[in-house]
Design an enzyme around this catalytic site. Structure first.
Site, PDB file in Angstrom:
ATOM      1  N   PRO A  67      41.666  46.814  35.270  1.00 55.82           N
ATOM      2  CA  PRO A  67      41.919  47.296  33.930  1.00 55.82           C
ATOM      3  C   PRO A  67      42.751  48.566  33.914  1.00 55.82           C
ATOM      4  O   PRO A  67      42.382  49.566  34.517  1.00 55.82           O
ATOM      5  CB  PRO A  67      40.521  47.585  33.392  1.00 55.82           C
ATOM      6  CG  PRO A  67      39.660  47.732  34.600  1.00 55.82           C
ATOM      7  CD  PRO A  67      40.441  47.422  35.811  1.00 55.82           C
ATOM      8  N   GLU A  68      43.834  48.494  33.211  1.00 52.02           N
ATOM      9  CA  GLU A  68      44.636  49.674  32.925  1.00 52.02           C
ATOM     10  C   GLU A  68      44.551  49.887  31.412  1.00 52.02           C
ATOM     11  O   GLU A  68      43.753  49.240  30.749  1.00 52.02           O
ATOM     12  CB  GLU A  68      46.073  49.460  33.420  1.00 52.02           C
ATOM     13  CG  GLU A  68      46.107  49.068  34.902  1.00 52.02           C
ATOM     14  CD  GLU A  68      47.497  48.798  35.448  1.00 52.02           C
ATOM     15  OE1 GLU A  68      48.456  49.383  34.930  1.00 52.02           O
ATOM     16  OE2 GLU A  68      47.621  48.007  36.380  1.00 52.02           O
TER      17      GLU A  68
ATOM     18  N   ARG B  85      56.971  69.015  38.492  1.00 54.97           N
ATOM     19  CA  ARG B  85      56.499  68.437  39.745  1.00 54.97           C
ATOM     20  C   ARG B  85      57.694  68.038  40.600  1.00 54.97           C
ATOM     21  O   ARG B  85      58.823  67.994  40.126  1.00 54.97           O
ATOM     22  CB  ARG B  85      55.622  67.198  39.466  1.00 54.97           C
ATOM     23  CG  ARG B  85      54.524  67.453  38.458  1.00 54.97           C
ATOM     24  CD  ARG B  85      53.470  68.408  38.980  1.00 54.97           C
ATOM     25  NE  ARG B  85      52.751  67.855  40.103  1.00 54.97           N
ATOM     26  CZ  ARG B  85      51.687  67.053  39.973  1.00 54.97           C
ATOM     27  NH1 ARG B  85      51.238  66.739  38.778  1.00 54.97           N
ATOM     28  NH2 ARG B  85      51.079  66.592  41.041  1.00 54.97           N
TER      29      ARG B  85
ATOM     30  N   ARG C  22      33.333  44.392  42.765  1.00 57.74           N
ATOM     31  CA  ARG C  22      33.528  45.308  43.895  1.00 57.74           C
ATOM     32  C   ARG C  22      32.691  46.579  43.833  1.00 57.74           C
ATOM     33  O   ARG C  22      32.792  47.413  44.737  1.00 57.74           O
ATOM     34  CB  ARG C  22      35.018  45.644  44.035  1.00 57.74           C
ATOM     35  CG  ARG C  22      35.809  44.446  44.517  1.00 57.74           C
ATOM     36  CD  ARG C  22      37.290  44.737  44.605  1.00 57.74           C
ATOM     37  NE  ARG C  22      37.602  45.651  45.688  1.00 57.74           N
ATOM     38  CZ  ARG C  22      38.838  46.086  45.949  1.00 57.74           C
ATOM     39  NH1 ARG C  22      39.834  45.698  45.186  1.00 57.74           N
ATOM     40  NH2 ARG C  22      39.060  46.881  46.949  1.00 57.74           N
TER      41      ARG C  22
END
Length: 276
Positions: free
Chosen positions: A2-3, A157, A118
């Site tokens: 799931p994103e 960054r 999992r």
DNA sequence: CACGAGACCTGTTCGC
DNA sequence: TGCGAACAGGTCTCGT
């Protein structure tokens, strides 16, 4: 699995209720809990969770990044599905999934079921959920997420784009699928440096991120393998898990590479590492 | 600060 | 058919 789009799809379904008389989740009271895998509980401990969650009424459900946020009348539940989790509201008498690990029993004979093959998923019951949610970067679909904001954060960054897009503190909600799909839509190589983008490239990335997520949402997320069902965005992947297949824009074979210990998929022609 | 390696887990699929 | 290796939507922590 799931994103952002998958989590948001589940949130919307739980918020409004479903077919077969499944009610909206907000308003239901938790009457008890079944823990078949106590590792699901990140905070507090299983004993305290059991004690504190009973009798709470779920007041709302929304999403922040990939977290489900469920405020109750005392404390807020945070649920993260990680790789293989799924969250379903079902009748207590409905047959249970093989990987059902945690169940919140609810008034009226309903259950909120956390299936998780999992066992990577986690549940929190916190008085101050912001303590955790504050670590997340901006929401890519919020109006406040402008190309300017993205540009500032990128130039602060000095990292390759792909791992940076997966960093939830940089931007909340993208995972491996949508990062790859966003970079292809933006025609940017996954190894391009975040501080080396031109203004048009930043704008393309901004648009690529939002297009990939919006398209995912429109198709109720992606369903791969056996893990998650319901979405059809997998039928619209341009690069993800399409190594060797032709790019939909130019016909070049999609490449798979490992970047930052994750698979990355891209079109070497539409997403050149550097311009000539 | 950036990056890689390893950990946490189990299941499916691939290659021989 | 069997069996081990590779691979999987995500973080988290530690060492360099």
């Amino acid at each position: 699995m799931p994103e952002l789009p998958e989590v948001e799809t589940i949130v919307r379904k739980l918020r409004t209720g479903g077919k077969n008389g499944v009610p909206p989740l907000p308003g239901l009271r938790i009457t008890g809990v079944t823990l078949r895998w106590s590792g699901h509980l990140a905070e507090p401990s299983a004993a305290a969770f059991r004690r504190n969650v009973r009798g709470r009424t779920i007041q709302d459900i929304h999403r922040r990044g990939k977290y489900f946020v469920l405020p109750t009348d005392k404390g807020t539940l945070l649920i993260h599905l990680k790789m293989s989790g799924d969250l379903l509201l079902e009748a207590a008498r409905a047959p249970r999934d093989r990987f059902e690990r945690t169940v919140l029993h609810l008034d009226g004979g309903w259950e909120l079921r956390f299936n998780d093959a999992r066992k990577f998923g986690r549940i929190y019951l916190l008085d101050d959920p912001e303590r955790r949610l504050d670590r997340l970067g901006p929401e890519p679909l919020d109006p406040g997420f402008t190309p300017q904001l993205l540009g500032e954060r990128l130039s602060a960054r000095r990292r390759a784009l792909k791992p940076l897009l997966l960093d939830q503190a940089f931007l909340a909600g993208l995972g491996n699928i949508y990062a790859d799909e966003a970079l292809h839509r933006a025609s940017l190589h996954p190894l391009r440096r975040s501080d080396g983008l031109s203004e048009p490239e930043v704008h393309r990335l901004w648009r690529g991120i939002r297009e990939a997520l919006r398209q995912g949402l429109r198709h109720n997320g992606a369903s791969l393998d056996w893990v998650y069902r319901g979405g059809t965005f997998q039928n619209h992947f341009r690069v993800y898990q399409r190594a060797g297949e032709p790019c939909s824009l130019c016909g070049t074979s999609i490449v798979r590479a490992v970047i930052g210990q994750r698979a990355a998929h891209y079109c070497p022609s539409c997403q050149p590492e550097r311009w000539p």
